[in-house]
Design a protein around this motif. Structure first.
Motif, PDB file in Angstrom:
ATOM      1  N   ARG A 122       0.874  -1.186   0.000  1.00 25.49           N
ATOM      2  CA  ARG A 122       0.000   0.000   0.000  1.00 25.49           C
ATOM      3  C   ARG A 122       0.904   1.226   0.000  1.00 25.49           C
ATOM      4  NH1 ARG A 122      -5.314  -1.253   1.426  1.00 25.49           N
ATOM      5  NH2 ARG A 122      -5.659   0.929   0.873  1.00 25.49           N
ATOM      6  N   TYR A 123       1.279   1.620  -1.207  1.00 25.39           N
ATOM      7  CA  TYR A 123       2.183   2.757  -1.364  1.00 25.39           C
ATOM      8  C   TYR A 123       1.373   4.045  -1.429  1.00 25.39           C
ATOM      9  CZ  TYR A 123       5.644   5.871  -3.450  1.00 25.39           C
ATOM     10  OH  TYR A 123       6.486   6.930  -3.715  1.00 25.39           O
ATOM     11  N   LYS A 124       1.562   4.898  -0.459  1.00 25.78           N
ATOM     12  CA  LYS A 124       0.877   6.191  -0.355  1.00 25.78           C
ATOM     13  C   LYS A 124      -0.637   6.063  -0.201  1.00 25.78           C
ATOM     14  CE  LYS A 124       4.255   9.134  -2.705  1.00 25.78           C
ATOM     15  NZ  LYS A 124       4.475  10.126  -3.769  1.00 25.78           N
ATOM     16  N   ASN A 125      -1.131   4.897   0.098  1.00 25.37           N
ATOM     17  CA  ASN A 125      -2.567   4.745   0.346  1.00 25.37           C
ATOM     18  C   ASN A 125      -2.823   3.769   1.488  1.00 25.37           C
ATOM     19  OD1 ASN A 125      -1.806   2.429  -0.963  1.00 25.37           O
ATOM     20  ND2 ASN A 125      -3.582   2.329  -2.289  1.00 25.37           N
ATOM     21  N   ALA A 126      -1.878   3.715   2.435  1.00 27.46           N
ATOM     22  CA  ALA A 126      -2.055   2.843   3.586  1.00 27.46           C
ATOM     23  C   ALA A 126      -3.132   3.428   4.496  1.00 27.46           C
ATOM     24  CB  ALA A 126      -0.740   2.688   4.344  1.00 27.46           C
ATOM     25  N   PRO A 127      -3.960   2.575   5.101  1.00 30.21           N
ATOM     26  CA  PRO A 127      -5.018   3.088   5.989  1.00 30.21           C
ATOM     27  C   PRO A 127      -4.502   3.533   7.350  1.00 30.21           C
ATOM     28  CG  PRO A 127      -5.078   0.709   5.923  1.00 30.21           C
ATOM     29  CD  PRO A 127      -4.038   1.121   4.927  1.00 30.21           C
ATOM     30  N   PHE A 128      -3.230   3.384   7.598  1.00 35.67           N
ATOM     31  CA  PHE A 128      -2.657   3.823   8.861  1.00 35.67           C
ATOM     32  C   PHE A 128      -1.219   4.285   8.616  1.00 35.67           C
ATOM     33  CE2 PHE A 128      -1.625  -0.595   8.329  1.00 35.67           C
ATOM     34  CZ  PHE A 128      -0.312  -0.692   8.743  1.00 35.67           C
ATOM     35  N   GLU A 129      -0.696   5.009   9.575  1.00 31.94           N
ATOM     36  CA  GLU A 129       0.681   5.503   9.482  1.00 31.94           C
ATOM     37  C   GLU A 129       1.361   5.295  10.833  1.00 31.94           C
ATOM     38  OE1 GLU A 129       3.161   9.516   8.145  1.00 31.94           O
ATOM     39  OE2 GLU A 129       0.964   9.502   8.180  1.00 31.94           O
ATOM     40  N   VAL A 130       2.549   4.730  10.768  1.00 30.25           N
ATOM     41  CA  VAL A 130       3.310   4.418  11.979  1.00 30.25           C
ATOM     42  C   VAL A 130       4.353   5.504  12.199  1.00 30.25           C
ATOM     43  CG1 VAL A 130       4.788   2.735  13.114  1.00 30.25           C
ATOM     44  CG2 VAL A 130       2.942   1.956  11.629  1.00 30.25           C
ATOM     45  N   HIS A 131       4.378   6.054  13.403  1.00 28.22           N
ATOM     46  CA  HIS A 131       5.370   7.054  13.791  1.00 28.22           C
ATOM     47  C   HIS A 131       6.258   6.439  14.860  1.00 28.22           C
ATOM     48  CE1 HIS A 131       3.105  10.265  11.693  1.00 28.22           C
ATOM     49  NE2 HIS A 131       2.039   9.601  12.120  1.00 28.22           N
ATOM     50  N   THR A 132       7.493   6.161  14.497  1.00 26.43           N
ATOM     51  CA  THR A 132       8.405   5.497  15.430  1.00 26.43           C
ATOM     52  C   THR A 132       9.183   6.529  16.220  1.00 26.43           C
ATOM     53  OG1 THR A 132      10.130   5.365  13.721  1.00 26.43           O
ATOM     54  CG2 THR A 132       8.621   3.490  13.929  1.00 26.43           C
ATOM     55  N   LYS A 133       9.388   6.196  17.480  1.00 23.15           N
ATOM     56  CA  LYS A 133      10.248   6.999  18.338  1.00 23.15           C
ATOM     57  C   LYS A 133      11.611   6.342  18.489  1.00 23.15           C
ATOM     58  CE  LYS A 133       6.220   8.656  20.920  1.00 23.15           C
ATOM     59  NZ  LYS A 133       5.548   8.684  22.246  1.00 23.15           N
ATOM     60  N   SER A 134      11.600   5.047  18.696  1.00 26.27           N
ATOM     61  CA  SER A 134      12.833   4.263  18.760  1.00 26.27           C
ATOM     62  C   SER A 134      12.464   2.799  18.540  1.00 26.27           C
ATOM     63  CB  SER A 134      13.529   4.428  20.114  1.00 26.27           C
ATOM     64  OG  SER A 134      12.714   3.935  21.156  1.00 26.27           O
ATOM     65  N   PHE A 135      13.414   2.031  18.042  1.00 25.07           N
ATOM     66  CA  PHE A 135      13.171   0.604  17.844  1.00 25.07           C
ATOM     67  C   PHE A 135      14.505  -0.120  17.786  1.00 25.07           C
ATOM     68  CE2 PHE A 135      13.213   2.667  13.709  1.00 25.07           C
ATOM     69  CZ  PHE A 135      14.132   1.915  12.998  1.00 25.07           C
ATOM     70  N   SER A 136      14.436  -1.426  18.029  1.00 27.79           N
ATOM     71  CA  SER A 136      15.629  -2.261  18.027  1.00 27.79           C
ATOM     72  C   SER A 136      16.047  -2.578  16.589  1.00 27.79           C
ATOM     73  CB  SER A 136      15.359  -3.563  18.789  1.00 27.79           C
ATOM     74  OG  SER A 136      16.452  -4.450  18.665  1.00 27.79           O
ATOM     75  N   ALA A 137      17.353  -2.647  16.388  1.00 30.93           N
ATOM     76  CA  ALA A 137      17.859  -2.957  15.038  1.00 30.93           C
ATOM     77  C   ALA A 137      17.466  -4.357  14.600  1.00 30.93           C
ATOM     78  CB  ALA A 137      19.383  -2.811  15.007  1.00 30.93           C
ATOM     79  N   SER A 138      17.121  -5.235  15.533  1.00 32.50           N
ATOM     80  CA  SER A 138      16.729  -6.595  15.165  1.00 32.50           C
ATOM     81  C   SER A 138      15.372  -6.639  14.465  1.00 32.50           C
ATOM     82  CB  SER A 138      16.695  -7.485  16.410  1.00 32.50           C
ATOM     83  OG  SER A 138      15.790  -6.960  17.368  1.00 32.50           O
ATOM     84  N   LEU A 139      14.604  -5.547  14.526  1.00 36.83           N
ATOM     85  CA  LEU A 139      13.306  -5.489  13.846  1.00 36.83           C
ATOM     86  C   LEU A 139      13.422  -5.108  12.386  1.00 36.83           C
ATOM     87  CD1 LEU A 139      10.937  -3.814  16.459  1.00 36.83           C
ATOM     88  CD2 LEU A 139      11.032  -6.210  15.789  1.00 36.83           C
ATOM     89  N   PHE A 140      14.615  -4.751  11.929  1.00 41.83           N
ATOM     90  CA  PHE A 140      14.789  -4.368  10.537  1.00 41.83           C
ATOM     91  C   PHE A 140      14.342  -5.493   9.613  1.00 41.83           C
ATOM     92  CE2 PHE A 140      18.034  -0.922  11.516  1.00 41.83           C
ATOM     93  CZ  PHE A 140      17.213   0.086  11.041  1.00 41.83           C
ATOM     94  N   ASN A 141      13.550  -5.116   8.600  1.00 44.70           N
ATOM     95  CA  ASN A 141      13.148  -5.998   7.502  1.00 44.70           C
ATOM     96  C   ASN A 141      12.281  -7.169   7.967  1.00 44.70           C
ATOM     97  OD1 ASN A 141      14.912  -4.386   5.887  1.00 44.70           O
ATOM     98  ND2 ASN A 141      16.621  -5.680   6.521  1.00 44.70           N
ATOM     99  N   SER A 142      11.722  -7.109   9.180  1.00 42.57           N
ATOM    100  CA  SER A 142      10.834  -8.151   9.683  1.00 42.57           C
ATOM    101  C   SER A 142       9.401  -7.629   9.662  1.00 42.57           C
ATOM    102  CB  SER A 142      11.228  -8.549  11.106  1.00 42.57           C
ATOM    103  OG  SER A 142      12.545  -9.067  11.129  1.00 42.57           O
ATOM    104  N   PRO A 143       8.432  -8.481   9.287  1.00 42.28           N
ATOM    105  CA  PRO A 143       7.034  -8.016   9.233  1.00 42.28           C
ATOM    106  C   PRO A 143       6.457  -7.815  10.634  1.00 42.28           C
ATOM    107  CG  PRO A 143       7.161 -10.359   8.724  1.00 42.28           C
ATOM    108  CD  PRO A 143       8.580  -9.877   8.835  1.00 42.28           C
ATOM    109  N   ILE A 144       5.743  -6.728  10.803  1.00 42.34           N
ATOM    110  CA  ILE A 144       5.034  -6.424  12.042  1.00 42.34           C
ATOM    111  C   ILE A 144       3.562  -6.296  11.674  1.00 42.34           C
ATOM    112  CG2 ILE A 144       4.795  -4.810  13.952  1.00 42.34           C
ATOM    113  CD1 ILE A 144       7.697  -3.992  13.498  1.00 42.34           C
ATOM    114  N   ASP A 145       2.748  -7.234  12.160  1.00 40.34           N
ATOM    115  CA  ASP A 145       1.351  -7.327  11.752  1.00 40.34           C
ATOM    116  C   ASP A 145       0.495  -6.315  12.500  1.00 40.34           C
ATOM    117  OD1 ASP A 145       2.012  -9.370  10.085  1.00 40.34           O
ATOM    118  OD2 ASP A 145       1.479 -10.956  11.490  1.00 40.34           O
ATOM    119  N   ILE A 146      -0.464  -5.762  11.751  1.00 44.19           N
ATOM    120  CA  ILE A 146      -1.465  -4.872  12.330  1.00 44.19           C
ATOM    121  C   ILE A 146      -2.826  -5.281  11.771  1.00 44.19           C
ATOM    122  CG2 ILE A 146      -2.422  -2.542  12.235  1.00 44.19           C
ATOM    123  CD1 ILE A 146       0.243  -1.397  12.695  1.00 44.19           C
TER     124      ILE A 146
END
Length: 783
Positions: A122-146
């Motif tokens: 969903r490029y530029k038409n996602a029904p939500f937007e995630v605003h990150t403050k900080s996250f672990s580098a181990s989460l890179f390139n891993s899917p996070i389900d919503i």
């Protein structure tokens, strides 16, 4: 021998060459499989097209006008143009340029929607937007389900290194997990009527660069026109166009920066020199300011004259003060040492007016005292008061003189210090004047240099501002309409080709594995025996494996085939002797009983008495052809002497066609056939009948029929199309060679049709005999 050699040569050539008739037959038989394979391949292509994500490609065309000094001088090189284009292509594909593109596009977070089988970005038409403050580098390139539950809440799930998280949150609420701190905001693209299962990924820099490099293509379009084409592939058409557009814009900007790089370096150098010059001028200005403050002037010549005047003034002041001190000391001494002090006006010149009045008053008091002294005694009260008044006034004058002298001495000390300072300054003035003049000259030089730098900087900045790149965008990034993949034509072509290829392989394997005789030409090519003819496949009444059919269909195709064979037999039996025809085959099921019965029937139609003998005493078949057959008597009982020929001969519906069944199955059929009784039996029948046709057991399974083949005037070997193997022909050739059956003839049975018919022996030739019947027959043959 010559015939055998010719046969072997022809057979070898036949095995090496391609049999087009056989191939045609196999193809026709395999046509349903071919259609099925092509249909399956096309179906698979349709499934692949349906469940393959569409791939779009956006492209733009750039013209690169590269100027070289060689061309300016008149030297042209096509190879140089190629090298320049290659260099620009490598610049676009470089990681440095890709990193700038990724910074502009901001691909740090990607959003996707789950589907039944595939997922979609969903490029530029996602029904939500995630605003990150900080996250672990181990989460890179891993899917996070919503999973969006409703317009107010959602469920967040992810797994990371054995840690599993699944919680429900409200939109815009802060989320804090061991790996992620963020908040999620619902956008206007939210639609509650669709499947709201999504996931997003936090993209690392390396993954973004790899993604850009893998899908980017930069190729030269026209070397003479110096054009290149920049294209990018992605499953989202808008994303592909945005990336190409960003690359075009950044490339033009990048080339413009490169072109202004020299001017920028000059401007930077000028800025550095201007900064240093400004600092130096500031330092010199501070020097002048401090010099002015310290010396109270910038005119050192005037300052020198002023110093001389000041020294003279200080000397004059010192002399004047010294006179006052001397006057004060003189009066002070008189006031201390003398009882009566008479001051003249010259001595009190340097006193203040008030003190002068006091001194004059003192003189008056002294005068009054002298007057009182003449009239009064010193011990009188008036006289004493006058003395007290005089002493009091003297004390006041002494105190005034002492304080005044201290002030005068202090003034003299200050004058001495001022004089000393002026004298030292007077000595330093020439060196200060020299230093000031030198610094003044330096200031002028720096000021002139600063103005020159400012002028040059303005010129370079004007040149930089007026720079126009020589690179042009001939065709801007396009928004793709049709996907480049999956290409339906290619996929369907591949499917059809794959189906045809598999069909070709299937037909080829069937052709290579097909070791059966298919047509008369093949039979003639692989065998040296004469081919009497071919019998078409008889497909009527499939329940009966063998039957007499020529009497019911005299004008049918099969009847005509038997007439052809009858005619050929007449040519073979040229000596006008009574023919003894022995019909055999390699295995059961090749149709020897069917051919023997119908061949006898067609010969009997010529008013020739024909006798059919069922010599297959192991697995008789005449009782299946002729329904009124008595199984308890026949050839076996004749050969053992239990019945005579007349008792065992059966008549058929054709007046000239008789038959003798095999009778009960004996335990020793080979011995009965090889005995003398069989020879006598044949001589007797030869006298009664014009033609004798013997149906023997398959010689490929048992040897019972070999003796009958040797007795035959016309031995006939039956080969069934698409049933008899080519290897069976080796048995025929072996019989011809070993037993010298040079008059062996062949009949190709069951041509064209594939319905089962004929004898039907198979591998279970002996297994079909029922055990109770065996026991019964054994008791019959026990003498």
């Amino acid at each position: 021998m010559d015939r055998e050699f010719k046969y072997n040569e022809e057979r070898g050539a036949g095995f090496e060459s391609l049999d087009y008739d056989k191939l045609k037959g196999i193809f026709l038989k395999s046509l349903p499989i071919v259609i099925l394979l092509v249909f399956i391949a096309i179906s698979l292509s349709t499934i692949v097209i349906r469940y393959t994500k569409q791939l779009f490609e956006s492209s733009s065309t750039l013209q690169i006008d590269i100027k070289s000094e060689a061309k300016v001088l008149g030297f042209k090189s096509f190879e140089e143009d190629i090298n320049n284009l290659a260099r620009e292509i490598e610049i676009i594909k470089s990681k440095l340029f890709m990193s700038k593109v990724s910074e502009v596009l901001d691909f740090k977070i990607s959003y996707f929607q789950y589907g039944d089988i595939l997922f979609e970005e969903r490029y530029k038409n996602a029904p939500f937007e995630v605003h990150t403050k900080s996250f672990s580098a181990s989460l890179f390139n891993s899917p996070i389900d919503i999973e969006i539950l409703d317009g107010n809440s959602f469920k967040l799930r992810y797994e990371n290194g054995g840690y599993s998280y699944s919680e429900t949150h409200d939109f815009r609420d802060s989320i804090s997990t061991p790996d992620l701190k963020c908040y999620v905001e619902l956008t206007q693209e939210y639609n509650p009527d669709i499947d709201n299962r999504y996931f997003f990924t936090l993209n690392s820099t390396n993954s973004i660069l790899n993604y850009l490099n893998q899908n980017l293509t930069v190729e030269p379009l026209d070397f003479k026109a110096k054009t290149i084409i920049v294209s990018f592939k992605d499953h989202q058409r808008q994303k592909a166009r945005d990336i190409v557009h960003a690359m075009d814009t950044l490339y033009i900007y990048y080339t413009q920066l490169e072109k202004n790089k020299a001017n920028k370096q000059k401007v930077d150098f000028l800025d550095e020199q201007l900064s240093q010059t400004e600092n130096k001028l500031t330092e010199l200005e501070n020097y002048f300011e401090n010099f002015t403050i310290d010396n109270k002037t910038t005119d050192l010549g005037a300052n020198l004259s002023r110093t001389i005047v000041l020294l003279e003034q200080l000397d004059s002041q010192r002399f004047s003060i010294q006179q006052k001190i001397d006057s004060y000391n003189s009066i002070y001494d008189k006031l201390i040492t003398s009882d009566e002090v008479y001051l003249n006006p010259a001595e009190i010149t340097f006193f203040p007016s008030e003190m002068k009045k006091e001194l004059e008053r003192l003189n008056i008091l002294y005068q009054n005292k002298q007057i009182l002294q003449s009239s009064y005694n010193e011990n009188t009260l008036v006289f004493q008061k006058k003395n007290q008044e005089i002493n009091f006034l003297k004390d006041r004058l002494i105190d005034f003189i002492e304080s005044s002298r201290e002030l005068l001495y202090a003034n003299i000390d200050q004058i001495k210090k001022k004089r000393s300072r002026l004298e030292s300054e007077f000595v330093e003035l020439p060196s200060k004047r020299t230093e000031f003049s030198k610094t003044e000259r330096y200031y002028g030089l720096y000021e002139e240099f600063y103005l020159s730098l400012m002028k040059n900087k303005a010129e370079f900045e004007l040149a930089q501002a007026g720079t126009v790149t020589d690179y042009k965008i001939l065709s801007s990034a396009s928004l793709p309409i049709e996907p480049i993949a999956p290409n339906k034509i290619i996929y369907y072509s591949i499917g059809i080709f794959a189906g045809l290829f598999l069909s070709f392989i299937f037909i080829g394997i069937r052709y290579l594995l097909h070791n059966k005789i298919t047509n008369q030409q093949e039979l003639e090519r692989l065998s040296s025996a004469f081919v009497l003819g071919t019998i078409p496949r008889y497909s009527r009444d499939k329940k009966l494996k063998t039957r007499l059919v020529v009497n019911n269909n005299l004008k049918s195709e099969i009847s005509e085939a038997f007439r052809t064979i009858r005619t050929n037999l007449e040519f073979l039996n040229g000596q006008k002797r009574k023919p003894v025809i022995v019909v055999t085959s390699t295995i059961g099921g090749e149709g020897k009983t069917f051919i023997a019965v119908n061949l006898g029937g067609i010969i009997s139609l010529l008013n020739s008495k024909v006798l059919l003998i069922d010599l297959d005493m192991r697995k008789p078949r005449f009782h299946e052809v002729f329904k009124d057959t008595d199984d308890n008597k026949g050839l076996s009982t004749i050969l053992i002497g239990k019945h005579n020929v007349d008792e065992c001969v059966h008549h058929t519906e054709l007046p000239n066609l008789d038959y003798i069944p095999a009778g009960p199955i004996p335990p020793n059929p080979s011995e009965l056939i090889m005995g003398e009784q069989f020879n006598n039996f044949m001589e007797l029948l030869n006298e009664r009948y014009d033609t004798i046709i013997i149906d023997t057991p398959p010689v490929g399974l048992v040897t019972d029929g070999i003796h009958a083949l040797k007795m035959a005037t016309i031995p006939i070997y039956i080969v069934r199309a698409d049933y008899s193997k080519k290897a069976f022909l080796k048995n025929i050739n072996r019989l011809v060679k070993v037993h010298r059956l040079n008059n062996m003839s062949l009949i190709l049975n069951s041509m064209k049709r594939s319905a089962n018919g004929g004898y039907g022996y198979g591998n279970g030739y002996y297994e079909d005999i029922a055990e109770p019947k065996k026991n019964k027959l054994k008791s019959l043959f026990q003498f």
